[in-house]
Design a protein around this motif. Sequence first.
Motif, mmCIF file in Angstrom:
data_model
loop_
_atom_site.group_PDB
_atom_site.id
_atom_site.type_symbol
_atom_site.label_atom_id
_atom_site.label_comp_id
_atom_site.label_asym_id
_atom_site.label_seq_id
_atom_site.Cartn_x
_atom_site.Cartn_y
_atom_site.Cartn_z
ATOM 1 N N ASP A 388 0.853 -1.182 0.000
ATOM 2 C CA ASP A 388 0.000 0.000 0.000
ATOM 3 C C ASP A 388 0.893 1.237 0.000
ATOM 4 O O ASP A 388 1.648 1.468 0.963
ATOM 5 N N PRO A 389 0.850 2.065 -1.063
ATOM 6 C CA PRO A 389 1.733 3.252 -1.137
ATOM 7 C C PRO A 389 1.552 4.198 0.048
ATOM 8 O O PRO A 389 2.502 4.852 0.470
ATOM 9 N N VAL A 390 0.356 4.275 0.598
ATOM 10 C CA VAL A 390 0.101 5.176 1.718
ATOM 11 C C VAL A 390 0.850 4.711 2.967
ATOM 12 O O VAL A 390 1.360 5.529 3.751
ATOM 13 N N LYS A 391 0.942 3.405 3.170
ATOM 14 C CA LYS A 391 1.593 2.859 4.363
ATOM 15 C C LYS A 391 3.088 2.624 4.167
ATOM 16 O O LYS A 391 3.801 2.332 5.128
ATOM 17 N N MET A 392 3.559 2.745 2.916
ATOM 18 C CA MET A 392 4.948 2.389 2.629
ATOM 19 C C MET A 392 5.939 3.271 3.388
ATOM 20 O O MET A 392 7.017 2.834 3.787
ATOM 21 N N ASN A 393 5.584 4.520 3.652
ATOM 22 C CA ASN A 393 6.491 5.432 4.346
ATOM 23 C C ASN A 393 6.735 5.035 5.796
ATOM 24 O O ASN A 393 7.682 5.513 6.426
ATOM 25 N N SER A 394 5.869 4.162 6.339
ATOM 26 C CA SER A 394 6.009 3.763 7.744
ATOM 27 C C SER A 394 6.708 2.422 7.901
ATOM 28 O O SER A 394 6.613 1.800 8.944
ATOM 29 N N TYR A 395 7.428 1.988 6.844
ATOM 30 C CA TYR A 395 8.017 0.656 6.881
ATOM 31 C C TYR A 395 9.085 0.514 7.955
ATOM 32 O O TYR A 395 9.377 -0.572 8.429
ATOM 33 N N LEU A 396 9.704 1.666 8.409
ATOM 34 C CA LEU A 396 10.772 1.591 9.401
ATOM 35 C C LEU A 396 10.259 1.126 10.762
ATOM 36 O O LEU A 396 10.972 0.471 11.519
ATOM 37 N N TYR A 397 9.009 1.436 11.099
ATOM 38 C CA TYR A 397 8.474 1.078 12.411
ATOM 39 C C TYR A 397 7.166 0.287 12.337
ATOM 40 O O TYR A 397 6.550 -0.005 13.355
ATOM 41 N N ASN A 398 6.741 -0.075 11.142
ATOM 42 C CA ASN A 398 5.478 -0.803 10.988
ATOM 43 C C ASN A 398 5.641 -1.885 9.930
ATOM 44 O O ASN A 398 5.983 -1.593 8.778
ATOM 45 N N ASP A 399 5.434 -3.136 10.333
ATOM 46 C CA ASP A 399 5.545 -4.245 9.373
ATOM 47 C C ASP A 399 4.322 -4.370 8.478
ATOM 48 O O ASP A 399 4.387 -5.005 7.425
ATOM 49 N N ASP A 400 3.223 -3.798 8.898
ATOM 50 C CA ASP A 400 1.966 -3.939 8.154
ATOM 51 C C ASP A 400 1.869 -2.837 7.109
ATOM 52 O O ASP A 400 1.253 -1.790 7.322
ATOM 53 N N ILE A 401 2.481 -3.045 5.943
ATOM 54 C CA ILE A 401 2.463 -2.037 4.865
ATOM 55 C C ILE A 401 1.726 -2.552 3.634
ATOM 56 O O ILE A 401 1.822 -1.965 2.555
#
Length: 735
Positions: A388-401
Amino acid sequence: MNLNSKDILARLLATENVTVTHKNAQTASFNVRDRVLTLPMWDDMDSNTYDHLVGHEVGHALYTPEDGWHDAVCSKGQAYKSFLNVVEDARIEKMIQARYPGLRKSFISSYKKMLGEGFFGGDIDTINTFDLIDRINTYFKAGRSAGVRIERDEMTWINEIENLETWEDVVDVTDRLFSFCKKKKDEELEQLEDFISSPENQEEEEQDEDSEYDAFDHEDDYDDEDSESNSTDVEQASQQDESKSVGSEEADEDEEPMNASDMSSSPEEEDEMISKTDKMLRKNISNEHGDNDDCDFRTIDISNAPIDGRIVSYKTIINDYMTPKTPEGEHCYFSENIRMGLRIGRKMYRKFLLENKKTVNYMVKEFEMKKSASAYSRQSISKTGVIDPVKMNSYLYNDDIFRKVSVTMDGKNHGMIMYMDWSGSMADDLNATISQLLNLVLFCKQVSIPFRVYAFTDRGDDISECDPSSNVNTHMNTTGYYEGFRLLEMFNSEMNRNDFNKMAEICLALSKCYSNHRSWTCPNVLMLGGTPLDECIVAALQIHDEFKAKTNVDIVNTIFLTDGDSHPVLARTQEDERAWHTRINNLYDNYGSRVLYLNDPVTKKRYRVSGYRDVGTSTLLKIYRERTKSVTVGYRIMSPSWGSFKYQLPSSVSWSVGTDLCKKMRADRFVVLPPVLGYDRCFAIAGGRFLATSNGGIEVDSDASKAKIRTAFKKANNSRKGSRKMLSDLIETIS
């Protein structure tokens, strides 16, 4: 079957050289004094049943003392003996199976087969309405998995019987169990007497015939003269039943438990106390397999003959039966009568819509909410594996992207077929019944549920007698129909708006035709007649298949509404000189001397019919359920007065159970009947003024508090839904 091997088996089981004889006996037996085991020569019995009966009699040989048996049964009456049979059978069968574990399979298989074929006096639902001794007998013979209902306070007896070891224990438990059941029977009769004489029941008896039945014209009352005579008849019937129920023997509450010498009973009490299941099991085993020339066995196939000619379509009713034949202004009694009926129907339908449309819309909205909630409960969320492009920026602290998808499992599509009793006894309740029906079909129409509604009658073509030349193509030993049997199609989901409105007006006009203020006369073919419910069930088998194939629904809910028992279905038999007009209720009885088997040619299943008058209907419903897999719901309009209510109950329901049912129906306007009539669910609906629909009017004083207003609002809202029992049940089923 190798008789010599059975001789050896019996001797080995008995651990002694008992005398084994084979002859055309009615059942297996063991003479505990002479040590003679009699085995019947039954060629048509399977090995499990034969081994079970041999094991049972060997159990008596091993564990039942002859002297004790004779002393216990010689002076205490047949009722006590039947109790002793049940308790001793439970003990010796437990012990013989513990000694020879290989017999357990034979016992369980044999008894369950007998239970399924009605050898115990009915199916498990019927037996669950019997007295405690009958349920104990079925519990120990057919096993826990048979579904026997045992109340919590009755488990004491189950535990005691399970732990029996000696003959003395059997006699002791039997004495106390018989005393307990006799005292309970006396208490039930006293309660019944109090209920019959209670002010509430007397008031219902008086109001039963004087109540208002017209949901639209509240000025419609019963004819005073008819009401008085009917009320007198009911009161006389109640007095007679009261005198019968009180009995000649009253038990003192402070009296000590009965001694052995007190256990003899009057002939009437003997009949009431005798274990039905013990008596019927022995009788049916004897009749089914024994050399009994007095028992008459018959086999009848369920008809698959086409029924198209017996269905009167709604278009025929509108265009042929309810359309004036001459132009307006030209004198013709028939045409003027029809025009008057149509004018009455239009006026009543406008009033009906004004009073009920808001309530139906409210229940539609409630249904949609329940449907959405049901869909939400079936919803599951899963990952797609796509980032999900919207969640991709949070990959450093969130595995659910990853993107997620919501999946909702498909629900079941429902359809409804309803069959309504069009008999003369429905006349007083017809107006309220039509109102309930219109609420139901308007709801189905708004939520797009496929439906059909038929009225079953024997007044087709104004013929009520059977024509011996009819049904000539019916195969031998096959069910058929009375010449006058018809299904009047009232509504279906494919009607256009104009036809639907016309049919609604006609139905309301027909209900007005049977009110006390009759203002028009309906055509002969639409007049009320008899109650061919059994024939309707046979015809419904074909209608179901056609309806399901056409609508493509997953589940068909089949509703039968009636106010009484069915006329028996006909069958073509070889013995009849006219080869016709044999009622199937003449082919079976409650004594086991006549047994009928109904064969379903589609499923190839065979159904045993033997018992009370309503067992024919329940068997046909069982055939319908098992062939179609439809959900069957029965609604039975019944009077809330005990004088009438008890006669409308199934024969197998005891009066003590009936008393509780009657009380509950008065309180709630309906009650769930015991499942002995063959339906998946069956409701008794209070007739008369209780059947009328409520529109939720709120009545409070001008100075009422908020709490009282809130209570009145809740009561009115519950009344609005509760008075539409059929619609409320349908919503609960399909949402």
